[in-house]
Write a protein that holds these residues in place. Structure first.
Motif: not given
Length: 217
Positions: A29-33, A72-74
């Motif tokens: 999640l942090d990387t996707a942000i 959507l999870s982010v």
């Protein structure tokens, strides 16, 4: 440890596996942000995100079924943070409500990647076919309804002038917040985002409160 066996019980092993899985999910999640903030949704790649997490794309898909699911999870994770900051309790006064907003903005200064991501995605999501279009429409409706509610309650309590157009004021407040956020994302060192918002809200309150008082009043 099971007595006399030197082996971890299945229950302990399960807890360990869960913790590892949660840590990996958080890393993704942090990387996707960072990726969504740098390249937007469409130009971001699941393969690049997996590479930066040092896992295979199959490993990434084990946690998130698709890029849309990851996006959507982010957004859901960020929404939970904002809900806890802004909507957890009903403010007793208009000043209390505005102080909560300022605290949220202050918190966002410690999450620059997330701020950049939101700025990019809000622009992209104007297209109805974007996977986050419905999310951002619903989010703005929630924030607007909350802001209108705080102002309406202030009018009912006699804090604010009864002739105010609270919808117009709420829309203006959100527009100022978004504008400051865009400027801050471009050059964080050149703008005190929570300080500027505090100054704006103080001026607004002095114009709309019955007693002409601001945040300090």
């Amino acid at each position: 440890m099971a007595a006399g066996t030197g082996r971890t019980t299945p229950k302990s092993a399960g807890r360990g596996s869960y913790a590892v899985g949660e840590a990996r999910r958080r890393q993704i999640l942090d990387t996707a942000i960072e990726h969504f903030g740098q390249w937007g949704f469409h130009a971001s790649s699941m393969a690049r995100i997996a590479h930066d997490c040092e896992i295979t794309q199959g490993g990434l898909l084990h946690h998130f079924r698709s890029k849309e699911d990851l996006l959507l999870s982010v957004l859901a994770q960020s929404e939970q943070h904002d809900m806890e900051q802004l909507f957890a309790t009903e403010p007793a006064t208009v000043v209390e409500g505005m102080e909560a907003v300022i605290r949220l903005v202050e918190s966002n200064t410690h999450r620059p990647g997330l701020v950049r991501m939101f700025n990019v995605l809000v622009g992209e999501a104007g297209n109805q076919g974007h996977p986050a279009h419905a999310y951002f429409r619903a989010r703005y409706e929630r924030v607007l309804a909350h802001t209108v509610g705080v102002l309406e309650a202030g009018v009912a309590r006699g804090e604010l002038r009864p002739d105010l157009d609270v919808l117009e004021l709420a829309q203006e407040q959100i527009a100022v917040m978004d504008g400051l956020q865009f400027q801050w994302a471009l050059a964080p060192d050149s703008l005190d985002m929570p300080g500027r918002l505090r100054a704006y809200m103080d001026r607004m309150l002095r114009a709309i409160t019955v007693g002409g008082t601001g945040l300090g009043g």
